[in-house]
Design an enzyme around this catalytic site. Structure first.
Site, mmCIF file in Angstrom:
data_model
loop_
_atom_site.group_PDB
_atom_site.id
_atom_site.type_symbol
_atom_site.label_atom_id
_atom_site.label_comp_id
_atom_site.label_asym_id
_atom_site.label_seq_id
_atom_site.Cartn_x
_atom_site.Cartn_y
_atom_site.Cartn_z
ATOM 1 N N GLU A 168 6.756 69.505 35.507
ATOM 2 C CA GLU A 168 5.743 69.085 34.522
ATOM 3 C C GLU A 168 5.659 67.584 34.299
ATOM 4 O O GLU A 168 5.612 67.124 33.157
ATOM 5 C CB GLU A 168 6.006 69.796 33.172
ATOM 6 C CG GLU A 168 5.994 71.304 33.275
ATOM 7 C CD GLU A 168 6.136 72.010 31.930
ATOM 8 O OE1 GLU A 168 6.410 71.343 30.922
ATOM 9 O OE2 GLU A 168 5.963 73.250 31.907
ATOM 10 N N ASN A 211 7.089 71.354 40.343
ATOM 11 C CA ASN A 211 6.596 72.526 39.611
ATOM 12 C C ASN A 211 5.741 72.084 38.416
ATOM 13 O O ASN A 211 6.121 71.144 37.706
ATOM 14 C CB ASN A 211 7.830 73.312 39.113
ATOM 15 C CG ASN A 211 7.504 74.689 38.571
ATOM 16 O OD1 ASN A 211 6.871 75.490 39.254
ATOM 17 N ND2 ASN A 211 7.960 74.983 37.357
ATOM 18 N N HIS A 248 0.692 80.392 34.198
ATOM 19 C CA HIS A 248 0.614 81.005 32.860
ATOM 20 C C HIS A 248 -0.882 81.141 32.554
ATOM 21 O O HIS A 248 -1.538 80.167 32.194
ATOM 22 C CB HIS A 248 1.277 80.098 31.817
ATOM 23 C CG HIS A 248 2.757 79.952 32.016
ATOM 24 N ND1 HIS A 248 3.631 81.006 31.889
ATOM 25 C CD2 HIS A 248 3.506 78.882 32.331
ATOM 26 C CE1 HIS A 248 4.874 80.581 32.120
ATOM 27 N NE2 HIS A 248 4.826 79.299 32.394
ATOM 28 N N GLU A 276 5.959 81.087 37.569
ATOM 29 C CA GLU A 276 6.202 81.541 36.181
ATOM 30 C C GLU A 276 5.070 82.441 35.707
ATOM 31 O O GLU A 276 4.615 82.353 34.565
ATOM 32 C CB GLU A 276 6.330 80.329 35.238
ATOM 33 C CG GLU A 276 7.414 79.354 35.667
ATOM 34 C CD GLU A 276 7.597 78.180 34.713
ATOM 35 O OE1 GLU A 276 7.055 78.212 33.586
ATOM 36 O OE2 GLU A 276 8.298 77.229 35.104
ATOM 37 N N ASP A 278 2.569 84.853 34.169
ATOM 38 C CA ASP A 278 2.336 85.821 33.091
ATOM 39 C C ASP A 278 0.874 85.694 32.675
ATOM 40 O O ASP A 278 0.282 84.631 32.788
ATOM 41 C CB ASP A 278 3.318 85.689 31.904
ATOM 42 C CG ASP A 278 3.466 84.292 31.330
ATOM 43 O OD1 ASP A 278 2.629 83.417 31.618
ATOM 44 O OD2 ASP A 278 4.432 84.075 30.560
HETATM 45 C C1 XIL Z 1 10.389 78.550 28.440
HETATM 46 C C2 XIL Z 1 11.351 79.689 28.196
HETATM 47 O O1 XIL Z 1 10.744 80.863 28.644
HETATM 48 C C3 XIL Z 1 11.672 79.783 26.725
HETATM 49 O O2 XIL Z 1 12.699 80.743 26.516
HETATM 50 C C4 XIL Z 1 12.108 78.441 26.181
HETATM 51 O O3 XIL Z 1 12.245 78.504 24.788
HETATM 52 C C5 XIL Z 1 11.093 77.368 26.504
HETATM 53 O O4 XIL Z 1 10.881 77.339 27.897
HETATM 54 N N1 XIL Z 1 7.332 75.986 31.628
HETATM 55 C C6 XIL Z 1 8.595 76.006 32.175
HETATM 56 C C7 XIL Z 1 9.609 76.964 31.649
HETATM 57 O O5 XIL Z 1 8.843 75.319 33.178
HETATM 58 O O6 XIL Z 1 10.895 76.455 31.739
HETATM 59 C C8 XIL Z 1 9.313 77.349 30.237
HETATM 60 O O7 XIL Z 1 10.243 78.363 29.834
HETATM 61 C C9 XIL Z 1 7.882 77.838 30.099
HETATM 62 C C10 XIL Z 1 6.910 76.735 30.493
#
Ligand code: XIL
Length: 473
Positions: A168, A211, A248, A276, A278
């Site tokens: 990020e 990422n 996401h 990641e 969802d």
């Molecule tokens: C999130 C986790 O799922 C949570 O448990 C934590 O509180 C915050 O981070 N981008 C990322 C992940 O790269 O590491 C994040 O994970 C979600 C967004």
């Protein structure tokens, strides 16, 4: 490390913003160019993904592995894992120089026992970063970052399929530039490249990924910013192997250009992965479209969903995963399984990506290495600015036996004082400057490399070349 309520709330609100920005249209059809075998449909996500040479993983939390339904669902269905929080900086180096790997080790050994791939997440990120890191001076931050990458990667060396080296780093919105962060603000644009070079020197076998989120829609400025960075890295030989698309999504799923984005990145010569995934309310069609976008791109090597069950999702209000809070398979689960079983585009690794050199090297070495430990050292300026410059030195083991220690020496130009050195111990030998290996990077196998770096911040321009000699023991 449990997240703080504040940080979770911040992350959630960020996702809500991301989600509303997504386009509502989903591609109706995404054609597959060729199909892998479908005769024997697999009945788990991991096995179905494996039918086209891919993995299907989940983020897990170590503190849930003791819950039998959680562990059973995860172990049965998935063939890859990402620790959800356990490898982050605040979990691994909460205070400077004091490393703790217990929770991450638990996830790693469970994954190894089940033959799963492991994604390391994440080495350099502005979130879940302990306060002490943000309070360092620039040169101290540089050595803390190098040490963090080195210690964490060394601990897990040989066990990790891919590392999210930098997470990020790009800004939201229309700038297409890096976001402000302690790393960006103190170390400048070169910090990402530096992190990848350092990571490569520690473990050149793990795939090294960048990422990010909201880089799925091809025309977005953020996507273009990351694309241009990867293109630049590839053209200059900066070691990057893959790009992770967090994915996401809102309930409409991926943007219609998602497959285009994946193939355009892949065409730069990197693997792409959905890291990641969802989707709000987990609509089956949205999941199908997402999986098909990956399966249609030969270098899309795998998909990870960000959690096993809605019960523990970081977006729990959104019910975005494949298993509900009681571990029942949702309609999206079946849709994903079917899409994976339908197969996807694969490229057999037969043709080398670059053609062999046509002309032999002009100057053959006068004394070819024959036996024992031998080494060479090469110098590259990785960053320079009005006030100084930064150098990476690659030490290569060129003999038939491993190095157990090495020293590089050179004549440092007068007045160009080294203010900081990392991954080596600075010294002198007569008028020469020397760099000796640290306790963790002295042994180098034949043919392998390691590297160290240094900063000169007294304002001069770097010498265009430097004669380095490498001695070994
Ligand atoms: C999130 C986790 O799922 C949570 O448990 C934590 O509180 C915050 O981070 N981008 C990322 C992940 O790269 O590491 C994040 O994970 C979600 C967004």
């Amino acid at each position: 490390m449990p997240p703080t309520g504040g940080s979770l709330a911040r992350r959630r609100s960020r996702v809500r913003t991301a989600v509303t920005a997504l386009t509502a249209t989903v591609a109706a059809t995404i054609g597959l160019v060729s199909l892998a075998g479908t005769a024997n449909a697999a009945n788990t996500l991991g096995a179905a993904a494996a039918s086209s040479g891919r993995y299907f993983g989940a983020a897990v939390a170590a503190n849930h592995l003791g819950e039998s339904q959680y562990a059973a669902t995860f172990d049965t269905e998935f063939n890859a894992v990402t620790p959800e929080n356990e490898m982050k900086w605040d979990a691994t180096e909460r205070s400077r120089g004091s490393f703790s790997f217990g929770a991450a080790d638990q996830i790693v050994s469970n994954a190894q026992a089940h033959g799963m791939k492991i994604r390391g997440h994440t080495l350099v990120w502005h979130n879940q970063l302990p306060g002490w890191v943000s309070n360092l001076s620039a040169s101290d931050l540089q050595s803390a970052m190098d040490n963090h990458i080195t210690q964490v990667m060394t601990h897990f060396k040989g066990k990790i399929y891919a590392w999210d080296v930098v997470n990020e780093a790009f800004a939201d919105g229309g700038s297409g530039q890096h976001r402000s962060s302690p790393f960006q603000d103190k170390l400048g644009n070169g910090f990402i490249e530096h992190a990848f070079r350092t990571a490569h020197s520690v473990d050149s076998n793990a795939k090294l990924c960048y990422n990010d989120y909201n880089i799925e829609n091809w025309t977005d400025a953020k996507t273009q910013g990351v694309y241009n960075m990867v293109k630049d890295f590839k053209s200059r030989g900066v070691p990057i192997d893959c790009v992770g698309f967090q994915s996401h999504f809102g309930s409409s799923g991926p943007p219609s250009s998602f497959q285009t984005t994946l193939s355009n990145f892949a065409a730069l010569g990197v693997d792409v992965q959905l890291t990641e995934l969802d989707i709000a309310q987990a609509p089956a069609t949205a999941y199908t479209n997402t999986v098909k976008a990956c399966l249609s791109v030969a270098r899309c090597t795998g998909i990870t969903v960000w959690g096993v069950t809605d019960k523990y999702s970081w977006r729990s209000g959104d019910n975005p995963l494949l298993f509900d809070g009681s571990y029942n398979k949702k309609a999206a689960y079946t849709a994903v399984l079917n899409a994976l079983n339908a197969g996807g585009v694969t490229t057999p690794p037969t043709t080398p990506s670059t053609s062999p050199p046509t002309t032999p090297p002009t100057t053959p070495p006068t004394t070819p290495p024959t036996s024992g430990p031998l080494c060479t050292a090469s110098y590259a300026v990785t960053n320079s600015w009005a006030g100084g410059y930064q150098v990476d030195v690659t030490v290569k083991s060129t003999g038939t036996a491993a190095l157990s220690a090495w020293t590089v020496s050179w004549s440092q130009p007068t007045g160009q004082t080294i203010s900081q050195m990392w991954n080596a111990v600075q010294g002198t030998s007569g008028a020469l400057t020397t760099a000796h290996n640290t306790s963790y990077n002295g042994s180098v196998a034949p043919g392998a490399t390691t590297s160290f770096g240094y900063l000169v911040d007294t304002g001069q321009t770097p010498p265009s070349a430097l004669q380095l000699s490498c001695t070994f023991t």
